[in-house]
Design a protein around this motif. Structure first.
Motif, short mmCIF file in Angstrom:
data_model
loop_
_atom_site.label_atom_id
_atom_site.label_comp_id
_atom_site.label_asym_id
_atom_site.label_seq_id
_atom_site.Cartn_x
_atom_site.Cartn_y
_atom_site.Cartn_z
N HIS A 377 1.56 -1.14 0.28
CA HIS A 377 0.07 0.14 0.14
C HIS A 377 0.42 1.16 -0.21
O HIS A 377 0.16 2.69 -0.24
CB HIS A 377 -1.15 -0.25 0.97
CG HIS A 377 -1.70 -1.17 1.34
ND1 HIS A 377 -3.13 -0.91 0.51
CD2 HIS A 377 -2.26 -1.82 1.95
CE1 HIS A 377 -3.98 -1.76 0.45
NE2 HIS A 377 -3.51 -2.32 1.52
N GLU A 380 1.12 4.41 -3.00
CA GLU A 380 -0.10 5.48 -2.97
C GLU A 380 -0.61 6.07 -2.34
O GLU A 380 -0.86 6.86 -1.89
CB GLU A 380 -1.58 3.99 -3.15
CG GLU A 380 -3.24 4.41 -3.34
CD GLU A 380 -3.41 3.74 -4.01
OE1 GLU A 380 -5.08 4.59 -4.07
OE2 GLU A 380 -3.78 2.80 -3.84
N ARG A 383 1.51 8.84 -1.91
CA ARG A 383 0.92 9.69 -3.18
C ARG A 383 0.29 10.77 -2.60
O ARG A 383 -0.11 11.99 -3.15
CB ARG A 383 0.57 9.38 -4.36
CG ARG A 383 1.70 8.50 -4.96
CD ARG A 383 1.33 8.31 -6.64
NE ARG A 383 0.86 6.94 -6.27
CZ ARG A 383 1.33 6.23 -6.77
NH1 ARG A 383 2.53 6.03 -7.03
NH2 ARG A 383 0.70 5.00 -6.61
N GLN A 685 -3.25 8.27 -13.15
CA GLN A 685 -3.07 7.66 -13.26
C GLN A 685 -2.50 7.42 -14.80
O GLN A 685 -1.25 6.88 -14.55
CB GLN A 685 -4.17 6.62 -13.50
CG GLN A 685 -4.63 5.46 -12.25
CD GLN A 685 -3.48 4.78 -11.27
OE1 GLN A 685 -3.66 5.82 -10.06
NE2 GLN A 685 -2.44 4.64 -11.73
N PRO A 707 -0.25 -2.70 -9.11
CA PRO A 707 -1.25 -2.15 -8.09
C PRO A 707 -1.98 -3.16 -8.43
O PRO A 707 -3.23 -3.71 -7.28
CB PRO A 707 -1.52 -0.98 -8.24
CG PRO A 707 -1.76 -1.15 -9.65
CD PRO A 707 0.31 -1.06 -9.63
#
Length: 753
Positions: A377, A380, A383, A685, A707
């Motif tokens: 995880h 992500e 970010r 994305q 992911p």
């Protein structure tokens, strides 16, 4: 002789820390003004004065075989031939001059005075506290001459309470280390690869390196990481162990491992930190005018901490009971306890988020070990932590609230208007698009955003009816603060995105999470990132900023591969074909549960896809909702935890039911995974894909495939939880037969068609 270093400020604030819980100003301009005020005053002092003069004083604590080294820098110092002078400089922004020095400020000056008297054998010293504006203009000056004995007596008033705490902690540490030396692995035998994993964790701590480990379901990852970390703690290789999780539900594994270790004689302070809003018993404003627990909290917490230090039970229930006994804020109490805890179990944020990490720990020492569960995880989450946005539509709603309550001349209204105008003036493409990227922002954009953040801080006590804006203040304010922090970092690590043409939202989107993780963990006493889906390891180490000398370790699955039957069926689940795919998916689900009745979970890429299929599925089932609290999630799983019967549930891949839940034995017979879990194609994305294409050479792999397949692996991992479990996994997508996707599957999978 052991040496312990402490700053003058830390020593003073241990005792003189105020009474109430109050929101810290946090104004970026205040921080700048404070620095400018110091520098301006230092320049105005003239000849004979020195600025930022370092001073240290060793203090022998004989019974502990310890040398306490007190250190700091005097803001200003005049080395006079008769009586030297120490000056403590502080920024003053009050409307009226101060009538007396703040006790903590004065005590800092007194401490430096004492240190001078001891190190130089002085009979007396002049100390003064000076409050200045950002330009160095004096607003208040409080000089006094103290004898060496007076300095010593006042210094003892802050030193002795600190030493009392140090002695208590060291008594516990000796008892803890003795129990850890005798601690045995909590099971009679290691599972395959578990001993090797424990050695890797211990080595990472000893070498102060990072370890990236892929640990399949059932390998006993909590015990395999916690046990060696505790052994290293007992040997003095680290000062604290922080066990980090991405979700609250994932803490149970660590808690179970600790409970099993506690079946032996173990003196260990293990603390769980919950989110502040989950712990708050009053759900009111965190301010002494509104909450009785906030008022006088720090006058009561010392006695409460001392009571906790007499017990080994630091469970959430006991911490809450002691907080209630002393009328303390449970969250702030836990924050104080985390400074002396041996093990802390908490969310990633408390260690790694630049906005909310525990500064009293991670800004003060590197003598901490991180055990990071479900580490897939991290990219992500980083970010999210590092990105921020300016939402002009949200600001317009908040500005309306301020205008109605205080008028258009209010500073906050004006600051909002400046930001809204700056957003409206941005030159967006004239091609009719509704989102995209900007090469840069105007020079004054950051200035007005910083000013708005400061205006919010200045108005924080005015209590505007923000709910009239139709949402929470934090939904707009927190992203703004994150945006300001993002803009202080290297612009090369960010992309500037815009969304919406009428009232655009501007986002500073973090691209390089690897660099931040590398910096945040540099020099810590070992960092272990582990997950069942940290695969492939070389690619994941690259994504997380690992260095070449950071180890990678893959544990084998402890379960016979034949216990899990994985079957793949070619179904085109791509977005354009989902409507036509629903009928075939419903048929495959029906065939599975009809041929072998039992308890099944079906995972879909989205709620929309889930609902489309549910309409075609002629079977009784329960459907995951978007917003489910803990009680709703527990009720959802009741059908699986009850003995006997069948159950069928439709869930979202990557959601709360696809990882972090444990359904051993006959509680779960199988899962169905629809699609390959690719993230939704959107602006974020695609920007990420382009970034990885430039930097790593394969944008689609890093932005989408990795992911996606990690979510698939997590979902399939729900089936086999113990050595005796058996079950089935049905993969519905033709892409599972592609070599590129097969490469991302765990090595122990045996997929048939």
């Amino acid at each position: 002789m052991e040496e312990l270093r402490v700053s003058v400020r830390e020593l003073v604030e241990f005792t003189l820390h105020g009474a109430d819980i109050r929101l810290i100003s946090g104004r970026m301009q205040d921080m700048l003004d404070g620095t400018l005020g110091h520098q301006a005053r230092q320049k105005l002092l003239g000849d004979g004065w020195q600025a930022e003069v370092p001073l240290n004083l060793p203090i022998l604590v004989e019974e502990e075989e310890l040398t306490l080294v007190l250190g700091g820098r005097m803001d200003a110092f005049r080395d006079a031939t008769d009586v030297p002078c120490v000056e403590e400089i502080k920024l003053w922004q009050g409307e009226h001059p101060p009538e007396a020095p703040i006790p903590a400020h004065r005590m800092q000056a007194v401490c430096y005075g004492h240190m001078l008297c001891v190190t130089r054998g002085l009979p007396a010293v002049d100390v003064r506290v000076v409050y200045v504006t950002r330009r160095g203009k004096v607003q208040g000056e409080f000089p006094e001459r103290l004898t060496a004995e007076e300095c010593r007596a006042e210094f003892q008033s802050v030193l002795l309470p600190y030493l009392r705490r140090i002695r208590a902690v060291r008594r516990h540490t000796r008892a803890r280390n003795a129990s850890l030396a005798a601690l045995k692995f909590p099971y009679a035998n290691y599972r395959p690869g578990q001993r090797e994993m424990a050695v890797q964790v211990y080595t990472a701590i000893k070498r102060k390196k990072r370890l990236f480990a892929c640990m399949p379901t059932g390998t006993g990852k909590s015990s395999a990481t916690l046990f060696p970390a505790l052994k290293a703690l007992g040997e003095g290789l680290t000062g604290q162990v922080y066990y980090l999780t991405a979700r609250t539900t994932q803490r149970q594994g660590a808690l179970d491992a600790l409970a099993r270790l506690h079946q032996q004689t173990l003196h260990l302070w293990a603390l769980v930190i919950d989110a502040k809003d989950r712990q708050c018993p009053t759900h009111t404003l965190c301010h002494p005018d509104y909450c009785e627990r906030a008022k006088g909290h720090f006058l009561r917490d010392t006695e409460a901490i001392e009571e906790m230090m007499t017990a080994d039970d630091w469970s959430a229930e006991n911490v809450r009971a002691v907080a209630d006994k002393y009328c303390l804020c449970p969250f702030e109490f836990a924050m104080s306890l985390c400074e002396i805890a041996d093990v802390v179990i908490c969310d990633y944020n408390y260690a790694l988020d630049p906005a909310v990490h525990i500064r009293r720990i991670f800004d003060a020492t590197r003598d901490v070990t991180l055990l990071i569960d479900e580490a897939h995880h991290l990219p992500e989450r980083f970010r999210d932590m590092l990105s921020g946005s300016v939402d002009s539509a949200g600001l317009r709603k908040l500005r309306t609230v301020v205008g109605k309550a205080a008028g258009k001349k209010h500073p906050l209204y004006k600051a909002m208007t400046d930001v809204i105008r700056a957003v409206d003036n941005l030159l967006l493409p004239e091609d009719g698009s509704t989102e995209g990227t900007l090469p840069k922002l105007p020079d004054d954009f950051d200035r007005v955003c910083l000013s708005l953040a400061d205006a919010f801080m200045d108005a924080r006590q005015e209590h505007f009816p923000w709910e009239d804006a139709g949402g929470r203040l934090g939904d707009t304010l927190m992203p703004l603060l994150s945006f300001n922090r993002a803009r202080q970092r290297d612009s090369a690590d960010y992309a500037i995105l815009w969304e919406g043409r009428r009232h655009p939202k501007i986002t500073a989107f973090a691209l390089d999470s690897a660099g931040y993780f590398q910096q945040a963990t540099q020099g810590l006493s070992g960092v272990t990132c582990f997950s069942a889906t940290l695969h492939p390891l070389p690619e994941m180490r690259l994504l997380l900023g690992g260095a070449e000398d950071d180890a990678c370790f893959a544990m084998p699955s402890p379960f016979p591969p034949e216990h899990l039957q994985i079957r793949q069926v070619d179904v085109n689940t791509r977005y354009a074909h989902r409507t036509s795919a629903c009928t075939e998916i419903a048929r495959q689900i029906t065939a599975l549960v009809t041929q072998k009745p039992g308890k099944y979970l079906v995972f879909f890429p989205s709620f929309a896809f889930l609902r489309m299929t549910a309409e075609r599925l002629m079977l009784p089932c329960q459907v995951q909702e978007k917003q489910m609290d803990e009680a709703a999630r527990a009720a959802f799983l009741d059908a699986y935890r009850q003995e006997g019967g069948d159950a069928l549930s439709l869930c979202v891949l990557g959601g709360v039911f696809s990882e972090g839940i444990d359904l051993p034995g006959r509680q779960l017979d199988g899962v169905v995974v629809v699609g390959v879990g690719l993230p939704q194609v959107n602006l974020y994305q695609e920007v990420l894909r382009a970034h990885f294409e430039r930097t790593l050479g394969d944008g689609f792999l890093y932005a989408y495939m990795l992911p996606g397949m990690q979510k698939v692996t997590q979902a399939v991992g729900r089936v086999i939880r113990t050595e005796t479990d058996t079950g089935v996994a049905l993969l519905l997508d033709d892409r599972y037969s592609y070599p590129a996707y097969r490469r991302l599957m765990p090595e122990h999978w045996r997929v048939t068609r």
